[in-house]
Design a protein around this motif. Structure first.
Motif, mmCIF file in Angstrom:
data_model
loop_
_atom_site.group_PDB
_atom_site.id
_atom_site.type_symbol
_atom_site.label_atom_id
_atom_site.label_comp_id
_atom_site.label_asym_id
_atom_site.label_seq_id
_atom_site.Cartn_x
_atom_site.Cartn_y
_atom_site.Cartn_z
ATOM 1 N N PHE A 119 0.834 -1.206 0.000
ATOM 2 C CA PHE A 119 0.000 0.000 0.000
ATOM 3 C C PHE A 119 0.867 1.254 0.000
ATOM 4 O O PHE A 119 0.625 2.201 -0.763
ATOM 5 C CB PHE A 119 -0.904 -0.031 1.238
ATOM 6 C CG PHE A 119 -1.745 1.206 1.433
ATOM 7 C CD1 PHE A 119 -2.951 1.360 0.776
ATOM 8 C CD2 PHE A 119 -1.330 2.227 2.284
ATOM 9 C CE1 PHE A 119 -3.731 2.492 0.949
ATOM 10 C CE2 PHE A 119 -2.094 3.370 2.468
ATOM 11 C CZ PHE A 119 -3.304 3.494 1.797
ATOM 12 N N GLN A 120 1.890 1.260 0.843
ATOM 13 C CA GLN A 120 2.756 2.438 0.935
ATOM 14 C C GLN A 120 3.566 2.656 -0.331
ATOM 15 O O GLN A 120 3.950 3.788 -0.642
ATOM 16 C CB GLN A 120 3.676 2.283 2.148
ATOM 17 C CG GLN A 120 2.936 2.298 3.478
ATOM 18 C CD GLN A 120 3.821 1.964 4.654
ATOM 19 O OE1 GLN A 120 4.884 2.553 4.829
ATOM 20 N NE2 GLN A 120 3.396 1.003 5.468
ATOM 21 N N LYS A 121 3.825 1.603 -1.083
ATOM 22 C CA LYS A 121 4.581 1.733 -2.324
ATOM 23 C C LYS A 121 3.741 2.295 -3.458
ATOM 24 O O LYS A 121 4.238 3.058 -4.299
ATOM 25 C CB LYS A 121 5.144 0.367 -2.737
ATOM 26 C CG LYS A 121 6.280 -0.140 -1.873
ATOM 27 C CD LYS A 121 6.740 -1.506 -2.345
ATOM 28 C CE LYS A 121 7.876 -2.051 -1.487
ATOM 29 N NZ LYS A 121 8.275 -3.427 -1.918
ATOM 30 N N PHE A 122 2.479 1.941 -3.499
ATOM 31 C CA PHE A 122 1.665 2.231 -4.683
ATOM 32 C C PHE A 122 0.698 3.398 -4.508
ATOM 33 O O PHE A 122 0.146 3.890 -5.486
ATOM 34 C CB PHE A 122 0.897 0.982 -5.111
ATOM 35 C CG PHE A 122 1.809 -0.115 -5.596
ATOM 36 C CD1 PHE A 122 2.494 0.011 -6.794
ATOM 37 C CD2 PHE A 122 2.001 -1.257 -4.839
ATOM 38 C CE1 PHE A 122 3.349 -0.997 -7.241
ATOM 39 C CE2 PHE A 122 2.858 -2.259 -5.266
ATOM 40 C CZ PHE A 122 3.523 -2.137 -6.478
ATOM 41 N N VAL A 123 0.483 3.842 -3.260
ATOM 42 C CA VAL A 123 -0.386 4.998 -3.045
ATOM 43 C C VAL A 123 0.476 6.257 -3.008
ATOM 44 O O VAL A 123 1.632 6.222 -2.583
ATOM 45 C CB VAL A 123 -1.187 4.831 -1.731
ATOM 46 C CG1 VAL A 123 -1.984 6.084 -1.406
ATOM 47 C CG2 VAL A 123 -2.119 3.627 -1.846
ATOM 48 N N ASN A 124 -0.084 7.350 -3.449
ATOM 49 C CA ASN A 124 0.621 8.630 -3.464
ATOM 50 C C ASN A 124 1.303 8.893 -2.118
ATOM 51 O O ASN A 124 0.709 8.719 -1.056
ATOM 52 C CB ASN A 124 -0.386 9.743 -3.773
ATOM 53 C CG ASN A 124 0.228 11.116 -3.741
ATOM 54 O OD1 ASN A 124 0.371 11.706 -2.683
ATOM 55 N ND2 ASN A 124 0.600 11.616 -4.909
ATOM 56 N N GLY A 125 2.561 9.340 -2.174
ATOM 57 C CA GLY A 125 3.352 9.528 -0.965
ATOM 58 C C GLY A 125 2.731 10.486 0.030
ATOM 59 O O GLY A 125 2.784 10.258 1.243
ATOM 60 N N ASP A 126 2.150 11.584 -0.462
ATOM 61 C CA ASP A 126 1.509 12.533 0.446
ATOM 62 C C ASP A 126 0.321 11.894 1.150
ATOM 63 O O ASP A 126 0.063 12.162 2.330
ATOM 64 C CB ASP A 126 1.053 13.767 -0.333
ATOM 65 C CG ASP A 126 2.226 14.627 -0.785
ATOM 66 O OD1 ASP A 126 3.319 14.497 -0.201
ATOM 67 O OD2 ASP A 126 2.047 15.420 -1.731
ATOM 68 N N GLU A 127 -0.399 11.047 0.426
ATOM 69 C CA GLU A 127 -1.555 10.382 1.025
ATOM 70 C C GLU A 127 -1.096 9.377 2.084
ATOM 71 O O GLU A 127 -1.726 9.237 3.134
ATOM 72 C CB GLU A 127 -2.376 9.683 -0.066
ATOM 73 C CG GLU A 127 -3.729 9.175 0.397
ATOM 74 C CD GLU A 127 -4.704 10.282 0.756
ATOM 75 O OE1 GLU A 127 -5.757 9.970 1.350
ATOM 76 O OE2 GLU A 127 -4.422 11.470 0.464
ATOM 77 N N VAL A 128 -0.002 8.681 1.822
ATOM 78 C CA VAL A 128 0.545 7.749 2.802
ATOM 79 C C VAL A 128 0.893 8.493 4.087
ATOM 80 O O VAL A 128 0.619 8.024 5.195
ATOM 81 C CB VAL A 128 1.780 7.027 2.237
ATOM 82 C CG1 VAL A 128 2.516 6.265 3.335
ATOM 83 C CG2 VAL A 128 1.368 6.071 1.128
ATOM 84 N N LYS A 129 1.497 9.673 3.952
ATOM 85 C CA LYS A 129 1.847 10.462 5.131
ATOM 86 C C LYS A 129 0.600 10.856 5.921
ATOM 87 O O LYS A 129 0.616 10.862 7.156
ATOM 88 C CB LYS A 129 2.627 11.702 4.713
ATOM 89 C CG LYS A 129 4.034 11.407 4.186
ATOM 90 C CD LYS A 129 4.733 12.690 3.762
ATOM 91 C CE LYS A 129 6.123 12.394 3.203
ATOM 92 N NZ LYS A 129 6.788 13.632 2.747
ATOM 93 N N LYS A 130 -0.486 11.174 5.211
ATOM 94 C CA LYS A 130 -1.726 11.544 5.900
ATOM 95 C C LYS A 130 -2.307 10.358 6.649
ATOM 96 O O LYS A 130 -2.796 10.494 7.783
ATOM 97 C CB LYS A 130 -2.743 12.073 4.889
ATOM 98 C CG LYS A 130 -2.394 13.421 4.293
ATOM 99 C CD LYS A 130 -3.470 13.862 3.300
ATOM 100 C CE LYS A 130 -3.130 15.206 2.663
ATOM 101 N NZ LYS A 130 -4.152 15.616 1.668
ATOM 102 N N VAL A 131 -2.257 9.177 6.023
ATOM 103 C CA VAL A 131 -2.775 7.977 6.687
ATOM 104 C C VAL A 131 -1.969 7.687 7.950
ATOM 105 O O VAL A 131 -2.526 7.439 9.028
ATOM 106 C CB VAL A 131 -2.739 6.774 5.730
ATOM 107 C CG1 VAL A 131 -3.085 5.484 6.479
ATOM 108 C CG2 VAL A 131 -3.701 6.983 4.572
#
Length: 898
Positions: A504-516
């Motif tokens: 999930f962390q590899k394929f989702v936008n990096g900014d969105e990963v940070k928000k999650v």
């Protein structure tokens, strides 16, 4: 009402000096339910490779088609309850636990349902100043209307809902309706439109949700009801806790809490905290009377001026030389009673009662040579935590009685446990559960109900979670048994280590990963921590299990608590339990099947094979492949089962002896390790699982072993690489002088040698008493035919006993033990005596269909040794003699081990 609950009995002022009695009316009787008129089973998109899922959905549709027409008619309902239990009670569906019925009943949780209550209200009720409708629990998306007027929209299973309804009620018959929406049908269309789905726990096996698109993350509902690797998928809907109509006039006590500012042996400095809802400003007197366990009493009072609206008032009081609450094994679980009154203008406006124990609890995390510790300290005494993880009692929580709650806790205490972890994927338990734990002296590690799935970061979800936490901490904070609030189960370690989270962390936008990630840290690191700090500051908070409280990576050996699953989930040998020594091991486990009597409760004779459809349906690990994992470990340690009952028996032997090895290793490593909570104590339905007590509270072999390896004093021989170290482990608070006796036997019956040596068993410690290599112990004897007995004696009496073997059971030349049994009445009840002519490994006494509790079972007998077993339960001597059978390890294997 259960002890420990807040009991409110009020006399509210009417006029200057007169008072009337308030009413709390139970609205749990008389409900009806139906399938909502527009309801249709929800379906998910079918992919090219989803043929099996498509067939399952087709079967669900056909099932509903044959019954939906009559389900649109109103039928009797039980509140508290769930749609599934109401359908079962009205004989609309078969037993959800029988064979593979689970697959045929998924349509229920995919549909919308209505509940309705017609009830009368008299004029006197309408004259009261306030009339509130209170739902203690709605499951989960619910629209509530009264006389056609919408009152509330509920969206959180764990919240309490209070609504003023005086202006909506009328004299005579009133109609209350609750429309319940399927959480899957409601959330799935939204989720499928999102750019991603948050990683969840277990995908549905029934095709009602696409793989990797789990809606449960987004819903404040018990995670386990969506299916777990030890329980079925039954997504419930219903009014799962009681409903009340509360009437009051001028003043209501919203909460009465005993805050423990400082407690020690000399004095307890307390604050009686009142939360009052008041209609108008007034002068009042608050009085608190306390009663000690020994009957002593004291009082405190304070004059206050109350304003209209909400009031928080503290009344300080001091109790000299308090009788403190202690965990089981360390002292008495003393409880104080506190009675409060609110008085004004010569009248008593309200009364409230609390029962609580006075104690301090600390989570000690000192730095030392092993890293940073993780130890519970109660009243200044470090307590080695011995226990298990507790999951929900049933797939349908509303049918769990107070008696059943207490019986499982009693099983834990009887097995010498002092702590249970209330795991975060289930529900917060009823007050009766915590009150029973208070009385028994059982410490409760209480997770907030987040079961491992990655949580949304939106404001609405966070706010709902905050309110939920405030309500639950307020409800439960006076229970001395609760010694820790933990934010979640495995959220942090999952985010850091699990493959689907890494993907999930590899394929989702990096900014969105940070928000999650920031959202999870905010919820578990800040929001819930603040709730506990504000409302129950005397109890420690821990962000996640396992974790280092967000002070570093989760699930490490040298800091915080650890979940260890390389054995079982990683298929590593059981001996690898000796390779890991964390500061606190809060999860680890091995599976087994329950006893045959429990298996017969869900299966037919033709199902009695590990790979049958029904056995796979009741084995949730790896979608049924867990039975092969069981066989892997059985074959590694013991050999090949001769038949299905032998497979069941050997699964229990393997589980019990494996967890014993791990638990005793951890106890021997004190103070490097300060806790062992194996996975798991209980079951949510009958089937294969990690439980030591099955769905019917029947003890498996592990529970009997736990009674021995969690005993206050234990002798622990650990053999590695040809050398055995023996430890005297003591939870006593004072040192004692003992003797370590070592006896070496030939398995056929000859004692080869005996020796003794003095041991000073240190208080609250593990003391190494002996180190010897195989050659020293054997002195030329055949290791395949030799057993060593270690006994710890105090004043000539055996206080701990343990046998040591020189290899896995499959490598030993175990003899046929020639077991005999007799049954007699000793004047206090029936007693079974088992005697072995030669060494008997893993003796199991079975009472067949007689549901009895034995004082001991799952034990080894030395040559010529006997064991007396007390029998508890309703039977007679002749029936017991007919039912009883006994077996040992050699009886279960296809071939005698060499």
């Amino acid at each position: 009402m259960p002890r420990g609950c807040l009991v409110l009995v009020a006399w509210l002022v009417a006029g200057a000096a007169s008072a009337t009695t308030p009413t709390e009316r139970d609205l749990s009787a008389g409900w009806r339910f139906r399938l909502a008129p527009e309801a249709k089973p929800a379906t998910a998109p079918v992919g090219a490779d989803d043929v099996r899922d498509a067939a399952t959905r087709l079967a669900q549709l056909k099932q509903c088609k044959t019954s939906c027409e009559r389900l649109h008619d109103w039928q009797p309902a039980t509140v508290p309850g769930a749609v599934q239990t109401d359908l079962l009670a009205t004989k609309q569906i078969p037993d959800p636990f029988w064979r593979d019925n689970e697959s045929r009943l998924q349509w229920i949780g995919l549909s919308d349902w209505d509940y309705r209550l017609d009830f009368d209200v008299d004029v006197a009720t309408l004259r009261r100043g306030h009339v509130d409708l209170v739902f203690d629990g709605l499951d989960t998306y619910a629209e509530v209307s009264l006389n056609g007027k919408k009152l509330l929209s509920a969206d959180n299973m764990f919240r309490r809902w209070r609504v003023p309804v005086k202006d909506t009620l009328h004299a005579g018959t009133n109609t209350l309706t609750v429309h319940l929406q399927s959480p899957i049908a409601r959330m799935q269309p939204w989720l499928l439109k999102q750019p991603y789905a948050l990683p969840g726990e277990f995908d549905s096996s029934f095709g009602d949700e696409p793989k990797g698109k789990q809606t449960s993350n987004y819903v404040r509902k018990a995670n386990y009801q969506y299916g777990w690797d030890w329980g079925p998928r039954y997504v419930t809907l219903g009014i799962w806790r009681p409903v009340h109509l509360q009437s009051w006039d001028t003043l209501r006590v919203a909460d009465f809490h005993i805050a423990q500012a400082q407690v020690d042996a000399a004095a307890a400095k307390l604050e009686s905290q009142f939360d009052l809802r008041v209609d108008k400003a007034m002068a009042a007197t608050l009085k608190v009377q306390w009663t000690a366990p020994d009957g002593k009493t004291g009082t405190a009072q304070q004059d206050v001026t109350l304003k209209a609206g909400e009031n928080h008032v503290d009344v300080p009081l001091t109790i000299d030389r308090p009788q403190r609450w202690w965990p089981v094994g360390y002292g008495d679980p003393n409880l104080y009673r506190f009675h409060a009154t609110v008085e004004a203008a010569g009248a008593t406006l309200a009364e409230a009662d609390r029962e609580t124990g006075l104690r301090t609890v600390e989570l000690r995390r000192d730095k030392d040579q092993w890293g940073r510790g993780f130890a519970f300290v109660v009243n200044g005494v470090p307590v080695f935590a011995k226990g298990a993880n507790l999951i929900p009692y049933d797939a349908f929580p509303s049918r769990v009685s107070s008696e059943r709650l207490e019986a499982i806790l009693r099983s834990a205490k009887d097995a010498n446990m002092n702590m249970l972890r209330m795991w975060g994927g289930g529900t917060y338990q009823d007050d009766a559960f915590y009150a029973a734990a208070d009385r028994m002296g059982l410490m409760i590690w209480q997770d907030f109900m987040f079961g491992g799935a990655v949580t949304p970061y939106d404001t609405a979800f966070g706010e709902s979670s905050r309110i939920e936490a405030e309500e639950q901490v307020t409800r439960l904070r006076d229970h001395p048994s609760i010694v820790l609030w933990a934010g979640n189960n495995e959220v942090q370690t999952g985010w850091e280590e699990w493959p689907d989270r890494i993907d999930f962390q590899k394929f989702v936008n990096g900014d969105e990963v940070k928000k999650v990630e920031a959202g999870m840290r905010t919820l578990f690191g800040s929001t819930l921590r603040k709730v506990v700090a504000d409302l129950s500051p005397q109890v420690p908070y821990w962000a996640s299990s396992p974790s280092t409280d967000f002070e570093g990576p989760a699930n490490v050996q040298n800091d915080g608590d650890m979940h260890y699953w390389k054995v079982w989930s990683g298929s590593e040998p059981i001996s690898h339990y000796l390779d890991i020594t964390p500061r606190f091991q809060s999860e680890y486990g091995l599976q087994s099947f329950p006893v045959m009597a429990t298996i017969k409760a869900f299966a037919e004779p033709g199902d009695m094979q590990p790979e049958s459809t029904v056995m796979r349906a009741h084995q949730k690990f790896a979608n049924g492949d867990g039975n092969q994992r069981l066989l892997l470990y059985i074959r590694q340690e013991y050999g090949e089962p001769k038949d299905f009952p032998s497979f069941v028996y050997l699964s229990q032997v393997m589980q019990a002896e494996g967890i014993e090895l791990a638990a005793e290793h951890l106890r021997s490593a004190r103070p490097q390790n300060m806790g062992t909570l194996y996975w798991q104590l209980n079951d949510v339905w009958p089937g294969a699982s990690w439980a030591s007590v099955d769905y019917f509270n029947r003890w498996k072999a592990l529970q009997f072993h736990a009674k021995r390896f969690y005993a206050p004093v234990d002798v622990v021989p650990l053999r590695r690489d040809g050398t055995t170290q023996v430890f005297a482990v003591s939870d006593r608070t004072t040192d004692f002088e003992a003797t370590l006796r070592t006896r070496v036997y030939d398995m056929a019956g000859k004692m080869l040698r005996e020796s003794s040596q003095p041991v000073r068993a240190a208080a609250l410690s593990s003391t190494k008493a002996l180190s010897a290599d195989d050659a020293t112990l054997l002195k030329g004897a055949d290791p395949r035919k030799t057993v060593v007995a270690f006994d710890l004696l105090e004043q000539g009496k055996v206080v701990a006993h343990h046998l040591l073997y020189f290899g896995a059971a499959r490598t030993l030349a175990l003899p046929a033990p020639a077991l005999t049994t007799t049954v007699h009445d000793d004047g206090h009840g029936l007693v079974v005596t088992v005697t072995a002519k030669r060494l008997a490994r893993a003796v199991w006494v079975d009472t067949g269909n007689l549901d009895l509790r034995l004082s001991d079972n799952a034990f080894d007998l030395l040559p010529g040794e006997s064991m007396d077993i007390a029998v508890e339960g309703a039977t007679d001597i002749d029936a017991l003699r007919r039912a009883i059978t006994v077996r040992s390890l050699v009886d279960a294997l296809k071939e005698t081990t060499p």
